[in-house]
Design an enzyme around this catalytic site. Structure first.
Site, PDB file in Angstrom:
ATOM      1  N   LYS A 103       0.870  -1.188   0.000  1.00  0.00           N
ATOM      2  CA  LYS A 103       0.000   0.000   0.000  1.00  0.00           C
ATOM      3  C   LYS A 103       0.900   1.228   0.000  1.00  0.00           C
ATOM      4  O   LYS A 103       2.024   1.181   0.505  1.00  0.00           O
ATOM      5  CB  LYS A 103      -0.871   0.007   1.264  1.00  0.00           C
ATOM      6  N   GLY A 217     -22.505   5.158   2.827  1.00  0.00           N
ATOM      7  CA  GLY A 217     -21.487   5.594   1.854  1.00  0.00           C
ATOM      8  C   GLY A 217     -22.105   5.548   0.466  1.00  0.00           C
ATOM      9  O   GLY A 217     -22.771   4.559   0.103  1.00  0.00           O
ATOM     10  N   GLY A 219     -20.214   6.640  -2.451  1.00  0.00           N
ATOM     11  CA  GLY A 219     -19.141   6.958  -3.396  1.00  0.00           C
ATOM     12  C   GLY A 219     -19.057   5.848  -4.428  1.00  0.00           C
ATOM     13  O   GLY A 219     -20.069   5.253  -4.811  1.00  0.00           O
ATOM     14  N   GLY A 222     -20.272   2.402  -2.635  1.00  0.00           N
ATOM     15  CA  GLY A 222     -21.638   2.462  -2.123  1.00  0.00           C
ATOM     16  C   GLY A 222     -22.670   2.655  -3.226  1.00  0.00           C
ATOM     17  O   GLY A 222     -23.694   1.962  -3.257  1.00  0.00           O
TER      18      GLY A 222
HETATM   19  P1  NAD Z   1     -15.322   7.194  -2.110  1.00  0.00           P
HETATM   20  O1  NAD Z   1     -14.463   8.316  -1.642  1.00  0.00           O
HETATM   21  O2  NAD Z   1     -15.717   7.110  -3.549  1.00  0.00           O
HETATM   22  O3  NAD Z   1     -16.708   7.182  -1.261  1.00  0.00           O
HETATM   23  C1  NAD Z   1     -16.751   7.286   0.125  1.00  0.00           C
HETATM   24  C2  NAD Z   1     -18.189   7.606   0.523  1.00  0.00           C
HETATM   25  O4  NAD Z   1     -18.276   7.609   1.939  1.00  0.00           O
HETATM   26  C3  NAD Z   1     -18.659   8.974   0.049  1.00  0.00           C
HETATM   27  O5  NAD Z   1     -20.004   8.886  -0.377  1.00  0.00           O
HETATM   28  C4  NAD Z   1     -18.602   9.812   1.328  1.00  0.00           C
HETATM   29  O6  NAD Z   1     -19.517  10.894   1.325  1.00  0.00           O
HETATM   30  C5  NAD Z   1     -18.989   8.758   2.343  1.00  0.00           C
HETATM   31  N1  NAD Z   1     -18.651   9.141   3.704  1.00  0.00           N
HETATM   32  C6  NAD Z   1     -17.555   9.786   4.155  1.00  0.00           C
HETATM   33  N2  NAD Z   1     -17.680  10.031   5.469  1.00  0.00           N
HETATM   34  C7  NAD Z   1     -18.878   9.478   5.848  1.00  0.00           C
HETATM   35  C8  NAD Z   1     -19.587   9.404   7.080  1.00  0.00           C
HETATM   36  N3  NAD Z   1     -19.096   9.962   8.185  1.00  0.00           N
HETATM   37  N4  NAD Z   1     -20.768   8.746   7.092  1.00  0.00           N
HETATM   38  C9  NAD Z   1     -21.284   8.206   5.962  1.00  0.00           C
HETATM   39  N5  NAD Z   1     -20.678   8.273   4.775  1.00  0.00           N
HETATM   40  C10 NAD Z   1     -19.494   8.906   4.724  1.00  0.00           C
HETATM   41  O7  NAD Z   1     -14.581   5.867  -1.638  1.00  0.00           O
HETATM   42  P2  NAD Z   1     -14.822   4.389  -2.173  1.00  0.00           P
HETATM   43  O8  NAD Z   1     -13.825   4.085  -3.232  1.00  0.00           O
HETATM   44  O9  NAD Z   1     -16.274   4.180  -2.412  1.00  0.00           O
HETATM   45  O10 NAD Z   1     -14.347   3.548  -0.879  1.00  0.00           O
HETATM   46  C11 NAD Z   1     -15.198   3.372   0.241  1.00  0.00           C
HETATM   47  C12 NAD Z   1     -14.581   2.327   1.168  1.00  0.00           C
HETATM   48  O11 NAD Z   1     -14.405   1.107   0.432  1.00  0.00           O
HETATM   49  C13 NAD Z   1     -13.194   2.682   1.718  1.00  0.00           C
HETATM   50  O12 NAD Z   1     -13.095   2.088   3.001  1.00  0.00           O
HETATM   51  C14 NAD Z   1     -12.243   1.978   0.762  1.00  0.00           C
HETATM   52  O13 NAD Z   1     -10.969   1.713   1.350  1.00  0.00           O
HETATM   53  C15 NAD Z   1     -13.035   0.702   0.521  1.00  0.00           C
HETATM   54  N6  NAD Z   1     -12.670  -0.016  -0.704  1.00  0.00           N
HETATM   55  C16 NAD Z   1     -12.787   0.586  -1.933  1.00  0.00           C
HETATM   56  C17 NAD Z   1     -12.468  -0.133  -3.064  1.00  0.00           C
HETATM   57  C18 NAD Z   1     -12.645   0.459  -4.440  1.00  0.00           C
HETATM   58  O14 NAD Z   1     -12.542  -0.291  -5.420  1.00  0.00           O
HETATM   59  N7  NAD Z   1     -12.958   1.752  -4.571  1.00  0.00           N
HETATM   60  C19 NAD Z   1     -11.994  -1.460  -2.972  1.00  0.00           C
HETATM   61  C20 NAD Z   1     -11.886  -2.047  -1.705  1.00  0.00           C
HETATM   62  C21 NAD Z   1     -12.236  -1.302  -0.579  1.00  0.00           C
END
Ligand code: NAD
Length: 408
Positions: A103, A217, A219, A222
């Site tokens: 990472k 979430g 993003g 989600g």
């Molecule tokens: P992202 O930045 O696209 O989305 C994050 C979302 O969480 C946003 O909608 C944000 O508004 C919301 N958020 C932030 N603070 C919050 C709170 N206090 N309460 C509720 N919602 C809140 O990130 P992502 O890529 O969707 O990743 C989300 C999680 O999934 C992270 O933990 C990341 O490490 C994990 N993850 C992502 C991937 C990937 O392919 N993107 C793969 C494995 C794990």
């Protein structure tokens, strides 16, 4: 905020006892192969110089090249990156893909930089680490606040410095730079496949055909998982982002909601839905709760108040170890992050594989291969948990450690 790294080590110690792994093997896994900290000087647009702190942790490559994202965040520190590198090692081993764990990150608030400054910073990260990177050494990818465009700057810098042109040194690239079809929704889609592979085992009296689902979430992960569950007939009753959530017990129209959020920047005020807080969202009764935002949101304080029949972690580390125990005792099954969100890294592995072979697979082909891998790993995790009479998280960890041990 709990320390993610301490949580990860506590989990390692717990499963080491459950399966009686040799002390020496576990002790070696507590330490990264390489812990690299770099300073990145960047000339800002006003001509001044700013030094940024960057990292790459290469945890273990027993199964293949180090693999893991690069995070840009003002609160990113070495402990967070170490925890995530360790978990990448476990996650890759759970899926059985030939990749190790790594990472990276930079402590930075990217919104404070211009596009040019961000590009110079990203190229600077590669310049400092170029000797460690490479398709057969260490293959980074995007993570929080890093995008396909940032990956394309990094690949470009890497190729300029080394002359290596396969593109396989980074994944998560734009499609026209060798990216894979299907990478965008891969984590959400992978979660859907894992849920369906495990659903017969998730509740004694079974889950309804059309589950009531709640997603924290909205993003990348989600919004995709909400859309996929909704498209397959499940009722997505509530979703939230950092500003709060919305709820409609008959289900939200997720396609319309994605457009609404794009247009207004918010979920609040969506037609036919009631605004709720993130606290209310987590405590609303449902068949499946999907935390897909960030770490440590389910703790010993709120775990006893959850009324979900099952939980699937799509965020990394959303449940603290104390909360995990509470949920286990309460009989609420948890599909752990190291299995549930492994769709993203699996399609990253497909991208690397396609680049090395000079191929480009269709989205249909990618999704088919993803399903095969996740069905198989879900089945093996379930069997391991049953064999040891433990929960799915411990089962997944033990499966991963056995695979790493075999190649160590
Ligand atoms: P992202 O930045 O696209 O989305 C994050 C979302 O969480 C946003 O909608 C944000 O508004 C919301 N958020 C932030 N603070 C919050 C709170 N206090 N309460 C509720 N919602 C809140 O990130 P992502 O890529 O969707 O990743 C989300 C999680 O999934 C992270 O933990 C990341 O490490 C994990 N993850 C992502 C991937 C990937 O392919 N993107 C793969 C494995 C794990």
């Amino acid at each position: 905020m709990q320390n993610l790294f301490e949580n990860a080590m506590a989990q390692l110690d717990k499963v080491a006892k459950l399966k009686n792994f040799e002390k020496e093997f576990i002790e070696a896994l507590r330490h990264p192969d390489r812990d690299i900290r770099i300073s990145i000087p960047v000339t800002l647009d006003d001509g001044s110089l700013k030094i940024f702190e960057g990292y790459r942790i290469e945890w273990n490559n027993a199964l293949g090249p180090y693999k893991g994202g690069i995070r840009y965040h003002p609160l990113t520190d070495i402990n967070e990156i170490k925890a995530l590198a360790f978990l990448m090692m476990i996650k890759c081993a759970v899926t059985g893909i030939p990749m190790g764990g790594g990472k990276g990150g930079i402590t930075v608030k990217p919104k404070n930089l211009s596009k040019g400054e961000l590009e110079r910073l990203s190229r600077g990260w590669v310049q400092k680490l170029v000797d460690n990177l490479g398709p057969y050494k260490d293959v980074p990818a995007p993570d929080v606040n890093t995008t396909p465009e940032i990956m394309s700057w990094m690949v470009d810098e890497y190729e300029k410095l080394t002359g290596e042109k396969s593109g396989a040194c980074f994944t998560g690239k734009p499609l026209d730079r060798g990216g894979s079809e299907g990478r965008g929704p891969a984590t959400g889609l992978g979660g859907y496949y894992v849920f369906h592979a495990l659903r017969p085992h998730l509740a004694e009296d079974g889950l309804p055909q059309n589950c009531k689902v709640i997603v924290q979430g909205f993003g990348n992960v989600g919004s995709n998982v909400a859309e996929i569950f909704s498209a397959h007939g499940h009722i997505v009753m509530a979703v939230s982002d950092s500003k709060g959530g919305i709820y409609n017990e008959n289900g939200l129209d997720i396609k319309k909601l994605i457009e609404y959020k794009k247009a207004t920047g918010s979920l609040s005020g969506f037609e036919g839905a009631k605004d709720i807080t993130n606290v209310e969202l987590l405590e609303t009764p449902c068949d499946l709760l999907i935390p897909a935002a960030f770490e440590n949101v389910i703790t010993e304080q709120n775990a006893p108040k959850l009324r979900a029949k099952a939980i699937m972690e799509l965020a990394n580390g959303p449940i603290t170890p104390e909360a995990d125990e509470i949920l286990f005792k309460a009989g609420i099954p948890v599909i752990p992050d190291i299995l549930a969100n492994s769709g993203g890294v699996t399609v990253s592995y497909f991208e690397w594989d396609q680049n090395l072979k000079g191929e480009h697979w269709s989205e249909e082909e990618v999704n088919k291969k993803l399903k095969v891998i996740l069905d198989d790993s879900s089945k093996k995790v379930y069997e391991k948990a049953r064999e040891l009479n433990t929960n799915l998280r411990n089962g997944a960890f033990i499966l991963a450690l056995e695979r790493i041990k075999e190649k160590t």
